[in-house]
Design a protein around this motif. Structure first.
Motif, PDB file in Angstrom:
ATOM      1  N   MET A   1       7.228  14.888  -3.369  1.00 56.04           N
ATOM      2  CA  MET A   1       7.087  14.378  -4.737  1.00 56.04           C
ATOM      3  C   MET A   1       7.417  15.473  -5.747  1.00 56.04           C
ATOM      4  O   MET A   1       6.547  15.892  -6.520  1.00 56.04           O
ATOM      5  N   PRO A   2       8.645  15.973  -5.750  1.00 51.04           N
ATOM      6  CA  PRO A   2       8.980  17.071  -6.665  1.00 51.04           C
ATOM      7  C   PRO A   2       8.830  16.664  -8.119  1.00 51.04           C
ATOM      8  O   PRO A   2       9.097  15.518  -8.495  1.00 51.04           O
ATOM      9  N   GLY A   3       8.364  17.607  -8.912  1.00 49.16           N
ATOM     10  CA  GLY A   3       8.231  17.364 -10.340  1.00 49.16           C
ATOM     11  C   GLY A   3       6.979  16.629 -10.751  1.00 49.16           C
ATOM     12  O   GLY A   3       6.769  16.363 -11.938  1.00 49.16           O
ATOM     13  N   THR A   4       6.097  16.300  -9.785  1.00 52.84           N
ATOM     14  CA  THR A   4       4.876  15.556 -10.114  1.00 52.84           C
ATOM     15  C   THR A   4       3.629  16.433 -10.118  1.00 52.84           C
ATOM     16  O   THR A   4       2.536  15.956 -10.399  1.00 52.84           O
TER      17      THR A   4
ATOM     18  N   PRO B   1      -1.285  -3.832  -9.459  1.00 47.59           N
ATOM     19  CA  PRO B   1      -0.576  -2.809 -10.241  1.00 47.59           C
ATOM     20  C   PRO B   1      -1.545  -1.996 -11.083  1.00 47.59           C
ATOM     21  O   PRO B   1      -2.608  -2.478 -11.489  1.00 47.59           O
ATOM     22  N   ASN B   2      -1.179  -0.747 -11.332  1.00 50.31           N
ATOM     23  CA  ASN B   2      -1.989   0.136 -12.163  1.00 50.31           C
ATOM     24  C   ASN B   2      -1.445   0.098 -13.593  1.00 50.31           C
ATOM     25  O   ASN B   2      -0.362   0.620 -13.855  1.00 50.31           O
ATOM     26  N   PRO B   3      -2.185  -0.500 -14.533  1.00 52.39           N
ATOM     27  CA  PRO B   3      -1.676  -0.597 -15.905  1.00 52.39           C
ATOM     28  C   PRO B   3      -1.567   0.751 -16.602  1.00 52.39           C
ATOM     29  O   PRO B   3      -0.891   0.861 -17.621  1.00 52.39           O
ATOM     30  N   GLU B   4      -2.207   1.790 -16.050  1.00 54.27           N
ATOM     31  CA  GLU B   4      -2.171   3.115 -16.670  1.00 54.27           C
ATOM     32  C   GLU B   4      -1.076   4.004 -16.087  1.00 54.27           C
ATOM     33  O   GLU B   4      -0.944   5.161 -16.493  1.00 54.27           O
ATOM     34  N   TYR B   5      -0.285   3.462 -15.167  1.00 50.37           N
ATOM     35  CA  TYR B   5       0.798   4.264 -14.591  1.00 50.37           C
ATOM     36  C   TYR B   5       1.840   4.567 -15.658  1.00 50.37           C
ATOM     37  O   TYR B   5       2.198   3.705 -16.467  1.00 50.37           O
ATOM     38  N   LYS B   6       2.316   5.818 -15.636  1.00 50.64           N
ATOM     39  CA  LYS B   6       3.356   6.217 -16.588  1.00 50.64           C
ATOM     40  C   LYS B   6       4.441   7.004 -15.868  1.00 50.64           C
ATOM     41  O   LYS B   6       4.182   7.621 -14.823  1.00 50.64           O
ATOM     42  N   PRO B   7       5.667   6.977 -16.394  1.00 52.63           N
ATOM     43  CA  PRO B   7       6.760   7.712 -15.749  1.00 52.63           C
ATOM     44  C   PRO B   7       6.395   9.181 -15.531  1.00 52.63           C
ATOM     45  O   PRO B   7       5.796   9.817 -16.399  1.00 52.63           O
ATOM     46  N   GLY B   8       6.752   9.672 -14.377  1.00 48.01           N
ATOM     47  CA  GLY B   8       6.426  11.055 -14.030  1.00 48.01           C
ATOM     48  C   GLY B   8       5.176  11.182 -13.189  1.00 48.01           C
ATOM     49  O   GLY B   8       4.929  12.231 -12.598  1.00 48.01           O
ATOM     50  N   ASP B   9       4.346  10.119 -13.133  1.00 44.72           N
ATOM     51  CA  ASP B   9       3.177  10.135 -12.261  1.00 44.72           C
ATOM     52  C   ASP B   9       3.621  10.061 -10.808  1.00 44.72           C
ATOM     53  O   ASP B   9       4.707   9.531 -10.505  1.00 44.72           O
ATOM     54  N   PRO B  10       2.801  10.549  -9.874  1.00 43.94           N
ATOM     55  CA  PRO B  10       3.129  10.382  -8.458  1.00 43.94           C
ATOM     56  C   PRO B  10       3.292   8.900  -8.123  1.00 43.94           C
ATOM     57  O   PRO B  10       2.588   8.042  -8.703  1.00 43.94           O
TER      58      PRO B  10
ATOM     59  N   TRP C   1       0.837  -1.193   0.000  1.00 44.38           N
ATOM     60  CA  TRP C   1       0.000   0.000   0.000  1.00 44.38           C
ATOM     61  C   TRP C   1       0.880   1.255   0.000  1.00 44.38           C
ATOM     62  O   TRP C   1       1.899   1.324   0.696  1.00 44.38           O
ATOM     63  N   GLN C   2       0.436   2.233  -0.793  1.00 44.71           N
ATOM     64  CA  GLN C   2       1.226   3.440  -1.007  1.00 44.71           C
ATOM     65  C   GLN C   2       0.599   4.655  -0.324  1.00 44.71           C
ATOM     66  O   GLN C   2      -0.627   4.808  -0.291  1.00 44.71           O
ATOM     67  N   SER C   3       1.448   5.529   0.182  1.00 45.08           N
ATOM     68  CA  SER C   3       0.991   6.780   0.786  1.00 45.08           C
ATOM     69  C   SER C   3       0.656   7.799  -0.296  1.00 45.08           C
ATOM     70  O   SER C   3       1.392   7.940  -1.271  1.00 45.08           O
ATOM     71  N   GLN C   4      -0.437   8.510  -0.098  1.00 45.41           N
ATOM     72  CA  GLN C   4      -0.806   9.584  -1.024  1.00 45.41           C
ATOM     73  C   GLN C   4       0.198  10.732  -0.974  1.00 45.41           C
ATOM     74  O   GLN C   4       0.222  11.581  -1.861  1.00 45.41           O
ATOM     75  N   ALA C   5       1.028  10.749   0.072  1.00 46.22           N
ATOM     76  CA  ALA C   5       2.037  11.799   0.212  1.00 46.22           C
ATOM     77  C   ALA C   5       3.406  11.349  -0.295  1.00 46.22           C
ATOM     78  O   ALA C   5       4.383  12.083  -0.160  1.00 46.22           O
ATOM     79  N   GLY C   6       3.475  10.141  -0.870  1.00 49.32           N
ATOM     80  CA  GLY C   6       4.729   9.646  -1.424  1.00 49.32           C
ATOM     81  C   GLY C   6       5.348   8.551  -0.576  1.00 49.32           C
ATOM     82  O   GLY C   6       5.390   8.655   0.656  1.00 49.32           O
ATOM     83  N   GLY C   7       5.803   7.466  -1.226  1.00 49.31           N
ATOM     84  CA  GLY C   7       6.457   6.371  -0.520  1.00 49.31           C
ATOM     85  C   GLY C   7       5.488   5.354   0.034  1.00 49.31           C
ATOM     86  O   GLY C   7       4.279   5.388  -0.205  1.00 49.31           O
ATOM     87  N   SER C   8       6.038   4.401   0.799  1.00 48.62           N
ATOM     88  CA  SER C   8       5.211   3.376   1.418  1.00 48.62           C
ATOM     89  C   SER C   8       4.252   4.000   2.422  1.00 48.62           C
ATOM     90  O   SER C   8       4.547   5.025   3.046  1.00 48.62           O
ATOM     91  N   ALA C   9       3.109   3.352   2.570  1.00 49.74           N
ATOM     92  CA  ALA C   9       2.126   3.818   3.551  1.00 49.74           C
ATOM     93  C   ALA C   9       2.384   3.226   4.937  1.00 49.74           C
ATOM     94  O   ALA C   9       1.552   3.367   5.823  1.00 49.74           O
ATOM     95  N   TRP C  10       3.513   2.543   5.097  1.00 49.24           N
ATOM     96  CA  TRP C  10       3.837   1.905   6.373  1.00 49.24           C
ATOM     97  C   TRP C  10       5.134   2.485   6.940  1.00 49.24           C
ATOM     98  O   TRP C  10       6.114   2.649   6.211  1.00 49.24           O
TER      99      TRP C  10
END
Length: 533
Positions: A383-386, A217-226, A142-151
């Motif tokens: 999450m700079p640049g996102t 996994p999110n199949p729509e994820y692309k480089p540069g996304d959060p 699980w991922q944090s909405q603020a970046g990185g692992s949620a744990w």
């Protein structure tokens, strides 16, 4: 109109308190500042104000990390200041809605400080604790909405705690009945003081998969996304058990008179969003926030289809609502330009349902570029640049052309827009064709004409790439025609004359003009036609 709940015909105005008005010269807005500006809000014509969090907090996420749910942060004032603001708002016919943040607390909340002392502490199960994975890492992906692992691993007890956002915002365990009882008592504390409702922060996060399965996994994820978009949050939020929790919150509000309002912040697809109304709109949130306009491509066919889809998905008894912007999203004028922001305001305030207006959008305020040294938002820093930084849409309200835009007597906590000396309340009140005068006129018209507040909605099939729809309530009927492009358009209504007159144009210069079978719209123009035939 008096038979409907007040919120069905209301317009809600969101105030980000740090940025609305500073009354004590520290560069940060406060309750005293909101009190000073109540007459402006009453003049503008809104019906309720929603105030983002004002509770005691370490301000790691600017108030969305609550350390005490039943008090006021000294930065904003005192409980006595809050009571005075509430009474003054009610005297002016304004309702007051508080932000309620039940998914997580601050890591400095006494509950969490107890919880993390040992695995045997009575408050341990008030939060989400898990053993490490076999390899010693986080329990799942699980991922944090603020970046990185949620744990985050806690050395003292050898377990991880879950945080959907910052590590300083540990998630409460809403499967624990003691947590639910305590949070319901928080609602009662503020309801007893007289608040008119709550906007519930990230309400769809409250219940997680009890088996803690990995998100796919999110199949729509692309480089540069959060980073959090690498997975689909199938198990980390929106578990079906959430709906009983929402019903429980609503039942608390129903213990009190005068139609107290429950709003839910929910970023979900329409088919999952509408489930938060509950059965026949009687058990869930009164208004599960509909954010479709925020992310929509700004084209007439797209909006036409989106509105139709949303209206069709609403359950029996569910009342619609619309939002153009908030403290987490880029401002509408920056998304579509200032010319189309006028058309967007007409759309927001004439669609069927309850609209929410974000402070400063009535001026056409845009996102403000923030120099790196002035950046405040941890989401942007993590999450700079996102594009996740939210400072640009949280800058101070622009009141007048005096130093610091009339917001404060000192340098504000965030920089002002470079055009604050011309884009402000005092200037726009005097300009006959200003954005502020347009929004004021729209709100007055909406208040006068029952069809614009409570009427039915019907899309009209017309020639021309424009968005046209009718609103009708008993004998009151208005047609709204919106040109979403920077080129003139001609609307052909079909057989016979429309039989009406223009009640309002976004250009504020065609009132009273007769309309027949055709309507010429200028570039970036919307009109509201009072139908007389």
């Amino acid at each position: 109109m008096t038979e409907r709940p007040w919120w069905q015909k209301a317009v809600i105005y969101q105030i980000y308190p740090r940025s609305f008005q500073d009354s004590n010269g520290d560069g940060v807005g406060d309750l005293g500042g909101i009190l000073q500006r109540l007459d402006y809000l009453a003049w503008l014509g809104v019906d309720a104000i929603w105030i983002s969090p004002i509770y005691p907090s370490p301000m790691k996420d600017f108030g969305y990390d609550v350390a005490d749910y039943c008090d006021i942060h000294p930065l904003f004032g005192t409980l006595e200041d809050f009571d005075a603001l509430l009474a003054a708002a009610h005297e002016r016919g304004l309702r007051l809605i508080l932000d309620f943040v039940p998914n997580h607390t601050s890591s400095e909340h006494p509950w969490f400080e107890e919880s993390r002392t040992s695995r045997d502490n009575p408050k341990r199960d008030w939060y989400v604790w898990r053993d490490p994975a076999p390899d010693g890492g986080p329990p799942n992906n699980w991922q944090s909405q603020a970046g990185g692992s949620a744990w985050t691993f806690d050395e003292t007890s050898g377990q991880y705690y879950y945080h959907a956002f910052l590590p300083e915002q540990p998630d409460l365990n809403w499967r624990n009945p003691d947590v639910r009882a305590a949070m319901c008592d928080v609602l009662r504390f503020w309801l007893d003081r007289g608040v008119d409702g709550f906007r519930v922060d990230v309400i769809w996060h409250l219940m997680k998969d009890p088996e803690f399965r990995d998100d796919p996994p999110n199949p729509e994820y692309k480089p540069g996304d959060p980073p959090f978009r690498r997975v689909q949050p199938l198990h980390s939020c929106d578990h079906p058990d959430i709906h009983e929790v929402v019903s429980e919150l609503r039942r608390v509000l129903e213990e009190y008179p005068n139609d107290r309002l429950l709003i839910g912040e929910i970023y979900l697809p329409i088919e999952r969003l509408v489930a938060y109304y509950g059965v026949d709109g009687l058990e869930g949130a009164h208004l599960p926030f509909n954010f479709q306009l925020i992310g929509a491509a700004w084209h007439a066919p797209t909006l036409r289809h989106m509105i139709k889809e949303y209206e069709a998905a609403l359950p029996f008894g569910g009342w619609p609502n619309w939002v153009l912007g908030n403290h987490d999203q880029p401002r509408i004028a920056s998304r579509v330009g200032r010319a189309q922001a006028r058309v967007a305001a007409m759309l927001l305030l004439t669609l069927r349902g309850t609209p929410t207006l974000y402070y400063g959008d009535e001026l056409g305020m845009e996102n403000v570029p923030i120099p790196p040294e002035r950046e405040q938002d941890p989401f942007g820093k993590n999450m700079p640049g996102t594009g996740q930084g939210r400072d640009p849409e949280r800058t101070p309200m622009q009141w007048d052309s005096s130093p610091f835009a009339g917001f404060s007597t000192v340098e504000p906590w965030l920089p002002l827009a470079p055009d604050w000396q011309v884009i402000n309340v005092a200037v726009q009140k005097q300009e006959a064709g200003s954005m502020l005068r347009l929004v004021h006129a729209l709100l007055q018209l909406r208040r006068r004409e029952p069809c614009l507040a409570l009427g039915s909605y019907r899309t009209l099939a017309v020639e021309g790439d424009v968005l046209v729809y009718a609103r009708q309530h008993e004998r009151c009927r208005h047609v709204v025609a919106l040109n979403l492009e920077p080129s003139p358009k001609v609307v052909v209504f079909g057989e016979g004359d429309l039989g009406g007159r223009i009640a309002l144009s976004t250009h504020l210069d065609r009132e009273g003009e007769g309309v027949g079978a055709e309507l010429a719209l200028r570039a970036d123009e919307g009109v509201i036609i009072a139908v007389t035939a």
